[in-house]
Design a protein around this motif. Structure first.
Motif, short mmCIF file in Angstrom:
data_model
loop_
_atom_site.label_atom_id
_atom_site.label_comp_id
_atom_site.label_asym_id
_atom_site.label_seq_id
_atom_site.Cartn_x
_atom_site.Cartn_y
_atom_site.Cartn_z
N GLY A 73 0.87 -1.20 0.10
CA GLY A 73 0.06 0.06 -0.11
C GLY A 73 1.00 1.27 0.16
O GLY A 73 0.38 2.47 0.17
N MET A 123 -7.08 -1.53 4.71
CA MET A 123 -7.16 -1.64 3.45
C MET A 123 -8.49 -1.84 2.83
O MET A 123 -8.79 -3.21 3.14
CB MET A 123 -5.98 -2.39 2.75
N LEU A 137 -6.80 3.24 1.63
CA LEU A 137 -6.40 3.01 2.86
C LEU A 137 -7.09 4.26 3.97
O LEU A 137 -7.41 5.25 3.33
CB LEU A 137 -5.01 3.51 3.11
#
Length: 454
Positions: free
Chosen positions: A100, A266, A271
């Motif tokens: 991420g 997530m 996010l």
């Protein structure tokens, strides 16, 4: 025609050798030496360091003040950075592939562009169309956000001089290259020179920069160690790609503490921040299961409650196994030795598995008592006698229970989460029982604490 001279450089530590070596003499790693052409310094001019007109002055005469920071509008990121993004700072973020990193910096860049003006997103791994597709999914389409797919550091510097952005993101540093250097992108020479260029640009123009870096198979930052010394802040993304929760941790921070963590979840839209990590890590808690104990830890200024699970099974053959996920293995062996010597628990022929739910890594000694009680509970096949109980304490080699710091914060967090009982050391009880409504049970030794498992 002059003969081309070469040298061999370790891609882990930057050690140089005139000939190839199977094992680096600097870091003792195998097969890390790669050949690079020696460049005549008359033909190559290294990037200048930061040019300043200041002169040496007495430290007492220097004016001190707080750093000017950008608010990223992501509270968890601000927390880890120490309150926001400092102008002119160089921040390195690393993590496993797919964890991420690009998602986080794209979300942050869009919010900064909405608030402070032009932001330049430089990608060396994806095209502009790919970045646009992710931005649409994340709804990160600020009017002042510019994207470009480029890897030449000189061209990137030209874009920065032309645009004069408020914020610059580089994804990733291993794809950048400088034409004067003959080595491949991602090599020690290229990474050091390109980061030196970015540092000069950011410091001279007072532009904060985010740099994404790859990690090795061992989870360490790829490239030379000097890279961590050059930047101001090093952030690391932890977590499993198969799990939805991510933890952002600061490994180095010149403008704040390194003990704070940021917790994210997530989802399809990107996010999102987790403002109450204790509720997340305890959502699957089963208080009636043996081997399950709730402990507490403090990350920076934030107390977090965590579930520790233990499984003790007879060893079938060979030596007993000791497996720990989220707990230091040496600390686990110490606790097992105390249980055998001071409590008389026969663990020499038992396999022991310890797991911290949620993927957190326990720091400090506040969870010692929880680990010991989880092992005892699993060994005896009996759960905690009292439900909604949290335990805090450090175990000494003599079997005594010692107090830990920030016990008051942990107890207040347990009260907020609905716990009714807390087991602490006798000395900690005197300091905490008047400040909370939770029943505080003080114990002096590990043997006394195990009586709560019946």
């Amino acid at each position: 025609m002059a003969k081309v001279k070469t040298k061999y450089i370790c891609q882990q530590c930057g050690y140089e050798s005139p000939k190839w070596l199977g094992r680096c003499m600097g870091c003792n790693e195998w097969n890390t030496m790669e050949e690079e052409v020696i460049i005549n310094r008359k033909d190559f001019k290294r990037s200048p360091t930061i040019v300043s007109s200041s002169k040496p002055q007495l430290i007492k005469s220097v004016k001190s003040g707080a750093y000017e920071r950008y608010n990223t509008e992501i509270n968890e990121l601000n927390r880890v950075l120490g309150g926001g993004l400092v102008k002119g700072s160089l921040t390195l973020i690393s993590g496993e592939p797919g964890i991420g990193k690009s998602t986080l910096i794209l979300q942050a860049s869009s919010k900064i562009a909405e608030k402070y003006g032009k932001v330049l997103y430089v990608s060396g791994e994806e095209s502009e169309e790919q970045i646009k597709m992710r931005a649409e999914r994340l709804e990160a389409l600020a009017d002042s956000l510019y994207i470009v797919s480029e890897t030449n550091i000189d061209v990137i510097e030209g874009y920065i001089n032309e645009m004069e952005p408020a914020f610059v993101l580089i994804d990733s540093v291993q794809t950048l290259f400088k034409e004067e250097l003959t080595s491949a992108p991602g090599s020690v020479s290229q990474v050091k020179e390109c980061v030196n260029n970015l540092m000069r640009i950011g410091k001279s123009k007072n532009i904060p920069m985010f740099i994404v870096a790859h990690v090795t198979k061992q989870g360490e930052l790829a490239g030379p160690r000097v890279l961590e010394h050059m930047v101001d802040t090093v952030l690391h993304f932890e977590g499993e790609r198969t799990q939805e929760y991510r933890i952002l941790r600061a490994l180095k921070n010149r403008f704040g503490t390194t003990s704070e963590i940021g917790v994210f979840e997530m989802i399809q839209e990107g996010l999102i921040e987790v403002t109450n990590p204790s509720a997340i890590f305890l959502e699957s808690l089963n208080t009636e299961a043996e081997g399950s104990i709730v402990v507490a830890m403090v990350e920076g200024t934030r107390p977090i409650l965590i579930e520790i699970q233990a499984l003790v099974t007879p060893t079938n053959a060979g030596f007993p196994r000791r497996t720990a996920v989220g707990v230091d293995l040496n600390r686990l062996n110490l606790i097992i030795a105390v249980l055998e010597k001071k409590v008389g628990l026969p663990l020499m022929n038992q396999d022991i598995y310890i797991n911290v739910v949620g993927g957190l890594k326990l720091e400090g000694t506040s969870a010692d008592l929880g680990v010991a009680m989880a092992i005892y509970s699993s060994m005896q096949g009996i759960a905690m006698a009292s439900k909604d109980t949290m335990v805090i304490g450090e175990i000494s080699l003599t079997g005594d229970l010692r107090p830990v710091s920030h016990t008051e914060k942990m107890v207040k967090e347990a009260e907020k989460m609905g716990f009714t009982t807390c087991i602490v050391s006798e000395r900690s009880k005197l300091r905490t029982e008047d400040a909370t409504k939770i029943r505080i049970k003080g114990v002096n030794t590990l043997r006394e604490a195990l009586h709560f498992i019946k």
